[in-house]
Write a protein that holds these residues in place. Structure first.
Motif, short mmCIF file in Angstrom:
data_model
loop_
_atom_site.label_atom_id
_atom_site.label_comp_id
_atom_site.label_asym_id
_atom_site.label_seq_id
_atom_site.Cartn_x
_atom_site.Cartn_y
_atom_site.Cartn_z
N GLY A 193 -37.35 22.49 -47.37
CA GLY A 193 -38.14 21.55 -48.16
C GLY A 193 -38.98 20.62 -47.31
N ILE A 194 -39.10 20.92 -46.01
CA ILE A 194 -39.83 20.01 -45.12
C ILE A 194 -41.30 19.89 -45.50
CG2 ILE A 194 -40.36 21.78 -43.38
CD1 ILE A 194 -39.49 18.03 -42.80
N ASP A 195 -41.88 20.97 -46.03
CA ASP A 195 -43.29 20.89 -46.43
C ASP A 195 -43.48 19.90 -47.58
OD1 ASP A 195 -41.72 22.65 -47.87
OD2 ASP A 195 -43.32 24.10 -48.23
N TYR A 196 -42.56 19.89 -48.53
CA TYR A 196 -42.63 18.92 -49.63
C TYR A 196 -42.31 17.51 -49.12
CZ TYR A 196 -42.87 22.80 -52.92
OH TYR A 196 -43.26 23.92 -53.60
N PHE A 197 -41.33 17.41 -48.25
CA PHE A 197 -40.97 16.10 -47.68
C PHE A 197 -42.17 15.48 -46.99
CE2 PHE A 197 -39.33 13.59 -44.06
CZ PHE A 197 -38.50 12.69 -44.72
N ASN A 198 -42.91 16.29 -46.25
CA ASN A 198 -44.06 15.76 -45.52
C ASN A 198 -45.26 15.49 -46.43
OD1 ASN A 198 -42.71 15.72 -43.10
ND2 ASN A 198 -43.49 17.69 -42.39
N LYS A 199 -45.35 16.20 -47.52
CA LYS A 199 -46.46 15.99 -48.44
C LYS A 199 -46.16 14.91 -49.47
CE LYS A 199 -49.38 18.46 -51.80
NZ LYS A 199 -49.64 19.77 -52.45
N MET A 200 -44.95 14.97 -50.05
CA MET A 200 -44.60 14.07 -51.15
C MET A 200 -43.79 12.86 -50.70
SD MET A 200 -45.94 15.88 -53.60
CE MET A 200 -45.35 14.93 -54.99
N GLY A 201 -43.15 12.98 -49.55
CA GLY A 201 -42.27 11.91 -49.09
C GLY A 201 -40.84 12.06 -49.56
N TYR A 202 -40.54 13.18 -50.23
CA TYR A 202 -39.18 13.48 -50.67
C TYR A 202 -39.09 14.97 -50.96
CZ TYR A 202 -41.17 13.45 -55.41
OH TYR A 202 -41.93 13.72 -56.51
N VAL A 203 -37.86 15.46 -51.16
CA VAL A 203 -37.65 16.86 -51.52
C VAL A 203 -37.40 16.92 -53.01
CG1 VAL A 203 -36.25 18.92 -51.12
CG2 VAL A 203 -36.67 17.31 -49.24
N PRO A 204 -38.27 17.58 -53.77
CA PRO A 204 -38.18 17.55 -55.24
C PRO A 204 -37.02 18.39 -55.78
CG PRO A 204 -40.01 18.94 -54.55
CD PRO A 204 -39.48 18.29 -53.31
N THR A 205 -36.36 17.87 -56.82
CA THR A 205 -35.18 18.53 -57.36
C THR A 205 -35.52 19.77 -58.17
OG1 THR A 205 -35.29 17.06 -59.28
CG2 THR A 205 -33.87 16.40 -57.46
N ASP A 206 -36.69 19.83 -58.80
CA ASP A 206 -37.01 21.00 -59.62
C ASP A 206 -37.46 22.18 -58.76
OD1 ASP A 206 -39.14 19.34 -59.03
OD2 ASP A 206 -40.30 19.91 -60.80
N ILE A 207 -37.71 21.93 -57.47
CA ILE A 207 -38.02 23.03 -56.55
C ILE A 207 -36.76 23.43 -55.79
CG2 ILE A 207 -39.48 23.78 -54.63
CD1 ILE A 207 -41.01 23.12 -57.19
N PHE A 208 -35.96 22.45 -55.41
CA PHE A 208 -34.71 22.69 -54.68
C PHE A 208 -33.57 22.05 -55.47
CE2 PHE A 208 -38.26 22.42 -51.77
CZ PHE A 208 -38.14 23.58 -51.03
N GLY A 209 -33.08 22.76 -56.46
CA GLY A 209 -32.10 22.18 -57.36
C GLY A 209 -30.69 22.40 -56.90
N PHE A 210 -29.85 22.91 -57.81
CA PHE A 210 -28.43 23.09 -57.54
C PHE A 210 -28.22 23.86 -56.25
CE2 PHE A 210 -24.31 25.23 -58.50
CZ PHE A 210 -23.55 24.08 -58.57
N TYR A 211 -27.35 23.38 -55.42
CA TYR A 211 -27.09 23.87 -54.07
C TYR A 211 -28.21 23.50 -53.09
CZ TYR A 211 -23.06 26.75 -55.29
OH TYR A 211 -21.83 27.18 -55.69
N GLY A 212 -29.33 23.07 -53.58
CA GLY A 212 -30.44 22.74 -52.69
C GLY A 212 -30.30 21.38 -52.04
N GLU A 213 -29.43 20.53 -52.58
CA GLU A 213 -29.17 19.21 -52.03
C GLU A 213 -30.46 18.42 -51.75
OE1 GLU A 213 -26.01 18.21 -51.65
OE2 GLU A 213 -25.08 20.14 -52.06
N PRO A 214 -31.37 18.35 -52.71
CA PRO A 214 -32.68 17.73 -52.43
C PRO A 214 -32.60 16.26 -52.06
CG PRO A 214 -32.41 18.15 -54.77
CD PRO A 214 -31.29 18.84 -54.10
N VAL A 215 -31.72 15.50 -52.72
CA VAL A 215 -31.61 14.08 -52.39
C VAL A 215 -31.02 13.92 -51.00
CG1 VAL A 215 -30.44 11.93 -52.98
CG2 VAL A 215 -31.49 13.31 -54.78
N ALA A 216 -29.96 14.67 -50.73
CA ALA A 216 -29.35 14.58 -49.41
C ALA A 216 -30.34 14.98 -48.33
CB ALA A 216 -28.11 15.49 -49.35
#
Length: 882
Positions: free
Chosen positions: A596-619
């Motif tokens: 999710g680094i591409d989203y983190f660098n673009k949005m400033g966070y890892v989105p839950t609807d792209i990286f949901g269950f098991y994706g640990e987006p908040v963590a």
């Protein structure tokens, strides 16, 4: 929540009983009952915690450790094996469980002690009398814990069913066994590969067995075993033939899916004459290296009537159908294993075979064999043993007199058989077992002597047992200056370490090594950089190759923490290059770093609807932010000013998943919309009861060790953060066995209430850690939980690796002397210390009044002494940060 297994076993009484019931060899006895080794019982953590632990339904307060024998960071450790796999809350291949009643053998293991991953390159050795049984459960012997002695250099037990006393010592690459047999015309020693078949060859003129187990592709676990007794007979249990065109004339058709659930339409197809395959990467072009699935179909034409036994060896999940009937069902993420199915077939009849498979991460194994009902020459196994053959096991037999001792050395290597033999000859050049036990004891005495402590006998036992666990992993792959690389499968010169549970161990295990093992810290980092050069990435959880598990790329923290604390001897610019790649490039070649680094660098966070269950987006958002802070500290040390500003700014992105409405972390969608409060899909760890979910959210909200002022500001100020922490600990929401908020008790130091850090840490250490087989409060994770205890018991903790600062707390021990190198020591003394006197009243550093609740790394490493005056009531004015 499951009821915990409760056992109350006093360590001191156990030690006395063990010494009386099963005295080891003289030197073993000497070293088992003197020095600091007398305080160590490596079985601590092999049973469920006896404490009342806050734990969610998806975890279990188990140490997941075994009574490991071998040198620190050994290439191969050895342990009694009570199970191959065990179904608990999480199915794991932990070798030894205290509550199991039989021993199946003694495993040469590369299971990362205390973790929940795979045991790669395992083998098992079992002495027996009478008829040889190859099956691990069938051959297993009852034993009594009263007959065990479990030290890091020595293990002993009585195998009751065979009346055999088994003793074991080990160095880094070689095990040394001494079996005391009863009188028997047929005593034997058997070798198998635990999870996979192996290749075995017997060399009777040298009293040797040699062979290997294939881990994946060209990755082989080689061994050479040498006995001090001649063999009378020997045999390989030869593998059934691979199912090929003789049984499936039209071969197998394969359909591959670019997901791990057989969903949608197949992406690629292939045909095979047999299923005897191993893939290090993608099985066919157009399919991903990891997380794919496949269906293999074929028609078998029986050549004989009678009982046929199918052996299906795979890594990860598999199902097998015969004429549409499900006959093997192992649909789960796992290490390589073999399943069997036996049925009667009729000559000339056709049978449809269908095998479904999914791959998680790492290598891929797919092997199908079948034993047909054909009578075998009784001498076939012996003849093949002399030639060398693939088999389920190999064994040798001989007659023994009553109480006859048979000695056996087993050298191991990842390079080749010649290196395995060289390792054996170097580490144990003769058959003097007692001398070898004494040598191993001295290695561990020297290791544990890095810290000398004074306190109660119970506290010393807890401390030194924990310290022992801090030195088991990571695993050193160096063999005479060379190593077989898990990342390009070639032999190189230099350093390589694996089984680094970095997501866990960056927090306090690696900082402990920075203090006590600076040269080995340098070697570990050079090993990381070798992995970068050979595989393209610094690993984040190597076992032994890249494992795409856990969040963040915390090698960034390990490297930065070491560098800012003065560790040199590695290419810092290359390390910085690798850290920047982690922070900006998506993983490839089987490695998923910051998912999710591409989203983190673009949005400033890892989105839950792209990286949901098991994706640990908040963590991921929280951990990427912390890793960027560590990159910033590395940039500061390297005078890369532009990068310093950029990554300090990036380190603040954690705030994007903090929600003012709930005052907690919260999942956020790509469009900026929040998930519902306490939404369980945020993480697998948030499942279970509503309380479990709340525990997850409360722990994760504190995962900002690098910016506590920013976290306090979000909550409304220091007073509000202090109130949050008070409520958090008062309601017992802190799970000490997991790592998300291990620094939380030390946060009070940062907000003007250091006396509460003293109170909470002292209470937790006494509440959760015991001199008992159930004395660990959760997965030890390669020494992380143990190192958390070691630091807390000494009186300081590295709450934010990457900063050369330690947070002070209330020492459990009355006196601690750390050998900090160059002949210097740093001594911590707690005067008037007791369970009641848990509060620091005043302190002196090198004879001068000391009013800080922190200690710098330079003060520690310069040597000296820190003296605390302790009392029963908090001094709320001491240690207040100005």
């Amino acid at each position: 929540m499951k009821k915990l297994l409760r056992k109350c076993l006093c360590f001191v009484l156990v030690a006395i009983t063990l010494a009386a019931c099963n005295a080891p060899s003289k030197e073993g006895a000497d070293f088992a009952n003197k020095g600091v080794l007398q305080y160590v019982d490596t079985r601590v953590g092999t049973a469920a915690s006896i404490a009342d632990i806050t734990v969610t339904e998806v975890e279990e307060p188990m140490g997941y450790v075994s009574p490991i024998v071998g040198n620190p960071s050994a290439l191969t450790h050895w342990t009694p094996q009570t199970a191959t796999w065990t179904d608990r809350v999480i199915t794991v291949p932990v070798p030894y469980w205290y509550d199991q009643e039989k021993i199946q053998g003694f495993r040469g293991t590369r299971y990362p002690n205390g973790a929940v991953v795979g045991d790669w390159g395992a083998m098992c050795i079992m002495p027996m009398t009478g008829v040889v049984s190859i099956d691990a459960k069938a051959r297993a012997s009852k034993f009594s814990h009263d007959s065990e002695i479990a030290r890091p250099h020595y293990y002993s037990v009585k195998l009751d069913d065979y009346n055999i006393k088994a003793e074991l010592t080990a160095a880094s690459k070689t095990a040394f066994f001494q079996f005391t047999f009863p009188e028997s015309k047929s005593s034997s020693v058997l070798f198998d590969g635990v999870f996979v078949p192996g290749y075995y060859k017997v060399i009777p003129e040298r009293n040797e067995i040699e062979g290997y187990m294939i881990i994946a592709g060209n990755f082989r676990n080689h061994f050479v075993a040498k006995f001090d007794k001649e063999f009378e007979t020997y045999r390989v249990d030869v593998l059934p033939a691979v199912v090929d065109a003789n049984l499936v004339p039209e071969g197998f058709k394969a359909s591959y899916y670019n997901n791990d659930k057989l969903e949608g339409e197949p992406t690629a197809f292939d045909t095979y004459s047999d299923l005897n395959r191993e893939w290090l990467k993608a099985p066919v072009e157009g399919i991903k290296d990891d997380f794919f699935s496949a269906i293999y179909t074929g028609t078998l034409v029986a050549r004989h009537s009678g009982e046929h036994t199918f052996e299906l060896t795979t890594e990860d999940g598999t199902r097998m159908y015969l004429n549409n009937q499900l006959v093997i069902d192992k649909w789960e993420y796992r290490a390589t294993g073999t399943e069997t199915y036996t049925t009667k077939l009729t000559k000339g009849e056709k049978y449809d075979i269908r095998i479904e498979y999914y791959d998680g991460s790492g290598s891929t194994v797919m092997k199908l064999r079948c034993a047909e009902p054909v009578k075998q020459d009784p001498d076939f196994g012996s003849e093949m043993a002399l030639i060398g053959a693939d088999g389920n096991a190999v064994y040798v037999t001989f007659a023994t007199k009553d109480q006859e001792k048979v000695k056996m050395k087993v050298g191991t290597s990842l390079i080749d058989l010649a290196q395995a033999r060289a390792n054996m000859d170097q580490e144990f050049p003769d058959f003097d077992f007692n001398k070898s036990v004494a040598k191993g004891a001295q290695v561990w005495e020297n290791e544990l002597d890095k810290i000398q402590v004074e306190g109660s006998e119970d506290d010393k036992a807890i401390f030194y047992t924990a310290l022992t666990k801090c030195f088991v992993n990571p695993r050193n792959l160096n063999e005479d200056g060379r190593y077989f690389s898990p990342f390009d499968f070639k032999v190189h010169e230099g350093e390589m370490y694996t089984d680094l549970s970095i997501w866990d161990t960056f927090r306090s295990l690696h900082p402990l090594w920075v203090i006590l093992k600076p040269q080995e810290t340098t070697n570990i980092i050079n090993g990381m950089l070798n992995a970068y050069k050979e595989g393209g990435w610094i690993p984040k959880w190597p076992n032994p190759w890249y494992r795409s598990i856990m969040m963040g790329t915390h090698a960034d923290a390990v490297i930065a923490d070491a560098y800012v604390k003065g560790i040199r001897g590695f290419d810092a610019d290359l390390a910085f290059e690798a850290m920047l790649k982690n922070a900006n490039v998506k993983g490839d070649r089987g490695f998923s770093g910051r998912v999710g680094i591409d989203y983190f660098n673009k949005m400033g966070y890892v989105p839950t609807d792209i990286f949901g269950f098991y994706g640990e987006p908040v963590a991921r958002t929280l951990e990427f932010s912390y890793d960027d802070y560590c990159i910033a500290q590395m940039a500061r040390a390297l005078l890369k000013i532009d990068h310093l500003a950029e990554y300090m700014e990036r380190s603040k992105r954690y705030i994007n998943v903090f929600d003012k409405e709930t005052g907690l972390v919260r999942g956020k969608k790509l469009n900026g919309e929040w998930l519902p409060p306490f939404d369980k899909s945020i993480s697998v760890w948030a499942q279970g009861t509503d309380h479990d979910t709340e525990v997850y959210y409360k722990n994760h909200t504190l995962l900002v060790p690098h910016d506590i002022p920013g976290l306090a500001n979000f909550m409304g100020g220091n007073d509000q953060l202090e109130a949050y922490l008070d409520d958090f600990f008062d309601k017992d929401m802190y799970y000490v066995g997991d790592e998300f908020s291990m620094h939380a008790p030390y946060m009070y130091n940062n907000i003007g209430a250091p006396w509460k850090t003293q109170k909470v840490v002292r209470e937790m250490l006494s509440k959760y850690f015991f001199n008992d087989v159930g004395g660990l409060p959760g997965n030890d994770d390669c020494g992380q939980v143990s190192s958390w205890y070691v630091f807390g018991a000494m009186g300081f903790y590295p709450a934010c690796p990457g900063d050369p600062i330690y947070q002070l707390c209330s020492p459990v021990l009355n006196k601690v002397v750390l050998n900090v190198g160059e002949g210097k020591t740093f001594t911590i003394i707690a005067n008037n210390n007791s369970k009641e006197n848990a509060y620091i009243q005043s302190a002196k550093l090198n004879g001068k009044e000391y009013t800080k609740c922190t200690l710098t790394h330079s003060d520690l490493m310069n040597g000296g002494d820190l003296v605390f005056e302790m009392g029963a009531e908090p001094n709320k004015n001491w240690g207040i940060l100005k």
